[in-house]
Design an enzyme around this catalytic site. Structure first.
Site, PDB file in Angstrom:
ATOM      1  N   ASP A  63      -0.082  14.837   1.795  1.00  0.00           N
ATOM      2  CA  ASP A  63      -0.208  15.034   0.357  1.00  0.00           C
ATOM      3  C   ASP A  63       1.172  14.817  -0.224  1.00  0.00           C
ATOM      4  O   ASP A  63       2.070  15.652  -0.054  1.00  0.00           O
ATOM      5  CB  ASP A  63      -0.707  16.452   0.064  1.00  0.00           C
ATOM      6  CG  ASP A  63      -0.826  16.739  -1.431  1.00  0.00           C
ATOM      7  OD1 ASP A  63      -0.435  15.879  -2.248  1.00  0.00           O
ATOM      8  OD2 ASP A  63      -1.294  17.833  -1.783  1.00  0.00           O
ATOM      9  N   ASN A  90       1.314   3.749  -1.034  1.00  0.00           N
ATOM     10  CA  ASN A  90       0.104   3.286  -1.704  1.00  0.00           C
ATOM     11  C   ASN A  90      -0.547   4.338  -2.584  1.00  0.00           C
ATOM     12  O   ASN A  90      -1.152   4.012  -3.610  1.00  0.00           O
ATOM     13  CB  ASN A  90      -0.905   2.812  -0.649  1.00  0.00           C
ATOM     14  CG  ASN A  90      -2.288   2.607  -1.226  1.00  0.00           C
ATOM     15  OD1 ASN A  90      -2.543   1.657  -1.970  1.00  0.00           O
ATOM     16  ND2 ASN A  90      -3.200   3.518  -0.905  1.00  0.00           N
ATOM     17  N   SER A 143       2.101  -1.931 -10.265  1.00  0.00           N
ATOM     18  CA  SER A 143       1.157  -2.595 -11.149  1.00  0.00           C
ATOM     19  C   SER A 143       1.892  -3.480 -12.141  1.00  0.00           C
ATOM     20  O   SER A 143       3.010  -3.150 -12.566  1.00  0.00           O
ATOM     21  CB  SER A 143       0.338  -1.551 -11.923  1.00  0.00           C
ATOM     22  OG  SER A 143      -0.423  -2.152 -12.945  1.00  0.00           O
ATOM     23  N   TYR A 166       0.522   6.202 -17.001  1.00  0.00           N
ATOM     24  CA  TYR A 166       0.433   5.347 -15.818  1.00  0.00           C
ATOM     25  C   TYR A 166       1.477   4.236 -15.878  1.00  0.00           C
ATOM     26  O   TYR A 166       2.210   4.005 -14.906  1.00  0.00           O
ATOM     27  CB  TYR A 166      -0.969   4.745 -15.732  1.00  0.00           C
ATOM     28  CG  TYR A 166      -1.188   3.839 -14.549  1.00  0.00           C
ATOM     29  CD1 TYR A 166      -1.408   4.365 -13.278  1.00  0.00           C
ATOM     30  CD2 TYR A 166      -1.183   2.456 -14.692  1.00  0.00           C
ATOM     31  CE1 TYR A 166      -1.614   3.540 -12.180  1.00  0.00           C
ATOM     32  CE2 TYR A 166      -1.391   1.621 -13.607  1.00  0.00           C
ATOM     33  CZ  TYR A 166      -1.604   2.171 -12.354  1.00  0.00           C
ATOM     34  OH  TYR A 166      -1.794   1.351 -11.262  1.00  0.00           O
ATOM     35  N   LYS A 170       4.679   3.728 -13.253  1.00  0.00           N
ATOM     36  CA  LYS A 170       4.811   2.540 -12.407  1.00  0.00           C
ATOM     37  C   LYS A 170       6.100   1.777 -12.705  1.00  0.00           C
ATOM     38  O   LYS A 170       6.711   1.193 -11.788  1.00  0.00           O
ATOM     39  CB  LYS A 170       3.595   1.631 -12.586  1.00  0.00           C
ATOM     40  CG  LYS A 170       2.314   2.198 -11.974  1.00  0.00           C
ATOM     41  CD  LYS A 170       2.443   2.441 -10.480  1.00  0.00           C
ATOM     42  CE  LYS A 170       1.114   2.834  -9.845  1.00  0.00           C
ATOM     43  NZ  LYS A 170       1.224   3.032  -8.391  1.00  0.00           N
ATOM     44  N   THR A 201     -11.806   0.193  -7.109  1.00  0.00           N
ATOM     45  CA  THR A 201     -11.509   1.396  -6.340  1.00  0.00           C
ATOM     46  C   THR A 201     -11.845   2.612  -7.190  1.00  0.00           C
ATOM     47  O   THR A 201     -12.166   2.501  -8.375  1.00  0.00           O
ATOM     48  CB  THR A 201     -10.017   1.466  -5.948  1.00  0.00           C
ATOM     49  OG1 THR A 201      -9.227   1.577  -7.141  1.00  0.00           O
ATOM     50  CG2 THR A 201      -9.591   0.232  -5.169  1.00  0.00           C
TER      51      THR A 201
END
Length: 244
Positions: A63, A90, A143, A166, A170, A201
């Site tokens: 984790d 990942n 991304s 997000y 990134k 996903t």
């Protein structure tokens, strides 16, 4: 059995892109893959399936939001293998469309905790093991949405969509990767950033326009298997270079 194999740890490898990368490295390249999974049972199931098919794999509870979990996982790898050749950061989350009452502070704190801080803590903990490798490789799954240049491109499909937390996490991950490219330069490490593209996903709610996890993992696998002296400090997807 693993003494002559390349040892690769993939975080969030029990599903999606992480699973596809682990499977590809084990099945097509003969790597020993360590399935890093927050859910220990899920990771064990994936590893057992690969072993049952004749490939080399193991699993570890991981984790990346927990320092205790990271310490235990890297300690186990040190004991079992004594080295780490490939680290694939990942594991990630996207909460902007799932705020569920989160305040702006909570949204950004949780997003950065996993997507950036978690990757930083795991990579830092793995440095001694990576430095023992003859050809260390570190991958950060990021991304195109974290590209500062692309953020001003109004022709992109996501220009008008609000993924602030997000995107920022990134973009920070990209900077983190470049720092580790510098930190590991003395041992000839290859440290790169990869965008898997839009993939079906859980993170993307299995977006109907998404590609398969296998296609998303394609560039990850290419760089994870790059020969010594290969590319480093790059930001790419399967089609080529992405502007920072």
């Amino acid at each position: 059995m693993c003494a002559t194999k390349t040892i690769a740890l993939i975080s969030g490898a029990n599903s999606g892109i992480g699973l596809a990368a682990a499977s590809g490295l084990a099945r097509n390249h003969g790597y020993h893959v360590i399935i890093g999974s927050r859910n220990a049972d899920a990771g064990k199931k994936v590893a057992a399936s690969l072993v049952a098919d004749g490939y080399s794999a193991s699993s570890v509870q991981l984790d990346i939001s927990s320092d205790e979990s990271i310490t235990a996982a890297t300690g186990w790898i040190e004991h079992e293998f004594g080295v780490l050749d490939v680290l694939i950061n990942n594991a990630g989350i996207m909460l902007d469309t799932r705020r569920n009452g989160r305040s702006t502070r909570e949204l950004f704190t949780e997003s950065f905790s996993t997507n950036t801080t978690g990757a930083a803590c795991l990579t830092e903990a793995c440095l001694p093991l990576l430095r023992k490798s003859e050809s260390p490789r570190v991958l950060f799954v990021s991304s195109r949405m974290g590209s500062v240049s692309e953020t001003t491109n109004k022709s992109t499909m996501y220009y008008s969509l609000d993924y602030r937390a997000y995107d920022c996490s990134k973009a920070a991950l990209n900077m983190l990767a470049l720092n580790y490219a510098r930190i590991l330069e003395d041992v000839g490490a290859m440290v790169n950033v990869v965008c898997p593209g839009l993939v079906k996903t859980k993170l993307t709610d299995n977006h109907p326009y998404g590609t398969s996890p296998e296609l998303g993992a394609q560039r990850v696998i290419e760089l994870a298997t790059a020969s010594k002296g290969g590319p480093t400090a790059t930001f790419t997807d399967k089609d080529g270079v992405i502007p920072w």
